[in-house]
Design a protein around this motif. Sequence first.
Motif, PDB file in Angstrom:
ATOM      1  N   LYS A 136     -28.304  12.102  63.334  1.00 20.27           N
ATOM      2  CA  LYS A 136     -29.529  12.751  63.605  1.00 20.27           C
ATOM      3  C   LYS A 136     -29.375  13.979  64.512  1.00 20.27           C
ATOM      4  N   THR A 137     -30.171  14.843  64.707  1.00 17.20           N
ATOM      5  CA  THR A 137     -29.963  15.861  65.598  1.00 17.20           C
ATOM      6  C   THR A 137     -30.574  15.695  67.039  1.00 17.20           C
ATOM      7  N   VAL A 138     -29.818  15.732  68.030  1.00 14.05           N
ATOM      8  CA  VAL A 138     -30.165  15.414  69.585  1.00 14.05           C
ATOM      9  C   VAL A 138     -29.976  16.340  70.388  1.00 14.05           C
ATOM     10  N   SER A 139     -30.800  16.547  71.452  1.00 15.41           N
ATOM     11  CA  SER A 139     -30.825  17.623  72.409  1.00 15.41           C
ATOM     12  C   SER A 139     -30.358  16.902  73.695  1.00 15.41           C
ATOM     13  N   PHE A 140     -29.579  17.622  74.083  1.00 17.30           N
ATOM     14  CA  PHE A 140     -29.434  17.391  75.660  1.00 17.30           C
ATOM     15  C   PHE A 140     -30.074  18.691  76.307  1.00 17.30           C
ATOM     16  N   GLY A 141     -29.900  18.632  77.969  1.00 15.99           N
ATOM     17  CA  GLY A 141     -30.504  19.815  78.702  1.00 15.99           C
ATOM     18  C   GLY A 141     -29.275  20.673  78.929  1.00 15.99           C
ATOM     19  N   SER A 142     -28.937  20.959  80.088  1.00 11.63           N
ATOM     20  CA  SER A 142     -27.912  21.885  80.231  1.00 11.63           C
ATOM     21  C   SER A 142     -26.574  21.224  80.309  1.00 11.63           C
ATOM     22  N   ALA A 143     -25.590  21.657  79.566  1.00  7.19           N
ATOM     23  CA  ALA A 143     -24.151  21.188  79.495  1.00  7.19           C
ATOM     24  C   ALA A 143     -23.832  20.557  81.016  1.00  7.19           C
ATOM     25  N   SER A 144     -24.133  21.175  82.071  1.00  5.20           N
ATOM     26  CA  SER A 144     -23.598  20.670  83.222  1.00  5.20           C
ATOM     27  C   SER A 144     -24.717  19.823  83.973  1.00  5.20           C
ATOM     28  N   SER A 145     -25.845  19.268  83.448  1.00  3.75           N
ATOM     29  CA  SER A 145     -26.768  18.512  83.758  1.00  3.75           C
ATOM     30  C   SER A 145     -26.458  17.126  83.898  1.00  3.75           C
ATOM     31  N   THR A 146     -26.838  16.301  85.010  1.00  8.55           N
ATOM     32  CA  THR A 146     -26.247  15.110  85.221  1.00  8.55           C
ATOM     33  C   THR A 146     -27.074  14.141  84.331  1.00  8.55           C
ATOM     34  N   SER A 147     -28.283  14.286  84.513  1.00  7.40           N
ATOM     35  CA  SER A 147     -29.228  13.355  84.156  1.00  7.40           C
ATOM     36  C   SER A 147     -29.907  13.711  82.391  1.00  7.40           C
ATOM     37  N   GLY A 148     -29.295  15.108  82.151  1.00  2.00           N
ATOM     38  CA  GLY A 148     -30.023  15.771  80.998  1.00  2.00           C
ATOM     39  C   GLY A 148     -28.507  15.753  79.991  1.00  2.00           C
ATOM     40  N   HIS A 149     -27.329  15.472  80.377  1.00  3.25           N
ATOM     41  CA  HIS A 149     -26.165  15.488  79.700  1.00  3.25           C
ATOM     42  C   HIS A 149     -25.211  14.419  79.960  1.00  3.25           C
ATOM     43  N   LEU A 150     -24.481  14.657  81.137  1.00  4.74           N
ATOM     44  CA  LEU A 150     -23.490  13.880  81.837  1.00  4.74           C
ATOM     45  C   LEU A 150     -23.615  12.216  81.299  1.00  4.74           C
ATOM     46  N   MET A 151     -24.745  11.747  82.289  1.00  2.00           N
ATOM     47  CA  MET A 151     -24.825  10.376  82.202  1.00  2.00           C
ATOM     48  C   MET A 151     -25.414   9.757  80.466  1.00  2.00           C
ATOM     49  N   PRO A 152     -26.289  10.470  79.783  1.00  2.00           N
ATOM     50  CA  PRO A 152     -26.605  10.187  78.644  1.00  2.00           C
ATOM     51  C   PRO A 152     -25.184  10.138  77.635  1.00  2.00           C
ATOM     52  N   ARG A 153     -24.507  11.110  77.930  1.00  2.36           N
ATOM     53  CA  ARG A 153     -23.327  11.235  77.036  1.00  2.36           C
ATOM     54  C   ARG A 153     -22.341  10.057  77.576  1.00  2.36           C
ATOM     55  N   TYR A 154     -22.262   9.653  78.840  1.00  4.08           N
ATOM     56  CA  TYR A 154     -21.400   8.525  79.323  1.00  4.08           C
ATOM     57  C   TYR A 154     -21.785   7.398  78.609  1.00  4.08           C
ATOM     58  N   TYR A 155     -23.328   6.944  78.457  1.00  4.99           N
ATOM     59  CA  TYR A 155     -23.640   5.728  78.041  1.00  4.99           C
ATOM     60  C   TYR A 155     -23.547   5.802  76.470  1.00  4.99           C
ATOM     61  N   LEU A 156     -23.841   7.053  75.852  1.00  2.00           N
ATOM     62  CA  LEU A 156     -23.493   7.039  74.534  1.00  2.00           C
ATOM     63  C   LEU A 156     -22.062   6.295  74.242  1.00  2.00           C
ATOM     64  N   LEU A 157     -21.198   7.083  75.129  1.00  4.78           N
ATOM     65  CA  LEU A 157     -19.788   6.570  74.685  1.00  4.78           C
ATOM     66  C   LEU A 157     -19.401   5.074  75.117  1.00  4.78           C
ATOM     67  N   GLN A 158     -20.153   4.520  76.017  1.00  2.00           N
ATOM     68  CA  GLN A 158     -19.917   3.038  76.336  1.00  2.00           C
ATOM     69  C   GLN A 158     -20.561   2.281  75.147  1.00  2.00           C
ATOM     70  N   ALA A 159     -21.480   2.663  74.452  1.00  2.18           N
ATOM     71  CA  ALA A 159     -22.204   2.353  73.176  1.00  2.18           C
ATOM     72  C   ALA A 159     -21.329   2.570  71.934  1.00  2.18           C
ATOM     73  N   HIS A 160     -20.007   3.271  72.260  1.00  3.98           N
ATOM     74  CA  HIS A 160     -19.256   3.480  71.206  1.00  3.98           C
ATOM     75  C   HIS A 160     -19.945   4.586  70.100  1.00  3.98           C
ATOM     76  N   ILE A 161     -20.738   5.220  70.610  1.00  2.71           N
ATOM     77  CA  ILE A 161     -21.031   6.481  70.025  1.00  2.71           C
ATOM     78  C   ILE A 161     -20.715   7.654  70.534  1.00  2.71           C
ATOM     79  N   ASN A 162     -20.071   8.763  69.481  1.00  2.00           N
ATOM     80  CA  ASN A 162     -19.306  10.107  69.988  1.00  2.00           C
ATOM     81  C   ASN A 162     -20.392  10.760  69.472  1.00  2.00           C
ATOM     82  N   PRO A 163     -21.178  11.631  70.344  1.00  2.00           N
ATOM     83  CA  PRO A 163     -22.013  12.932  69.962  1.00  2.00           C
ATOM     84  C   PRO A 163     -21.529  13.600  68.881  1.00  2.00           C
TER      85      PRO A 163
END
Length: 288
Positions: A136-163
């Motif tokens: 799918k096409t997925v949007s984050f916020g700013s690349a430096s955003s905690t709640s809009g990028h870092l932590m969503p990415r972290y939990y995706l990786l924890q779920a074995h999903i590489n954006p």
Amino acid sequence: MVSFSPSRTFKVLMTCAMIGLAGMAHAEKVFKVTAIPDESPTELARKADPLMDYLSKKLNMKVVYTPVTDYAAAVESLANNKVDLAWFGGFTFVQANDRSKGHIIPLVQRAEDEKFKSVFITTDPSIKTLEDLKGKTVSFGSASSTSGHLMPRYYLLQAHINPEKDFKRIAFSGAHDATIAAVAAGKVEAGALSISVWNQFVKDGKVDTSKVHVIYTTPSYYDYNWSVNDSMPAAEREKIKQAFLDLTPDTPEGKQILELQRATKFVPTSPANYKGIEESARSAGLLK
């Protein structure tokens, strides 16, 4: 009649001039405040105005809000003492502290920031889990955003999903409200953002929840704070901290400011609270 000698007159004039210049210097002292642009400029300015007025009274000096164009500019502004106080997300605090070699001090955070969360939203009824985001096409916020990028990415990786590998396309909207708009308009199939902004949009009726809905909420983590550079005198730091701690919904002014800041109250914080964010950033490859 009183007469003055030329030398005496010169001394009097010089003394007056020096007093005048000293008064001007005092009058011109400005306390500068900035914030990461995690929402639209107009919204940030609306939220800032009452707080700047309050801080002006508490600090007994002129306090001005100085907007920046992006997250990196907020980091650089405080790291290089271009501003006196900055509103950071957990990740931008970590970046600023790293950039300044440990010279940034977080003073206070909202009580809500002790257990902050992110949400993933979509309009696609077939997307029900993080696994369904693959392809799918997925949007984050700013690349430096905690709640809009870092932590969503972290939990995706924890779920074995590489954006980079598993998503059809990654977009960066730049701000939480822009992510909601992108998902609602169908520009992307899903997006990740701050639960605080999402809840406010729902409360204000700014998003049609019959179309846009949450599919996943992350575990909690520490997020936003108000930070200063440690070059600021300790007494001044304490005065600023106390100004935030004194805010209460029991007064009209405090109620307005806290509501605009989406806070029930402010509480003291410390660098130790953001060690988890730093570890998540390194784990996700966003901090070297």
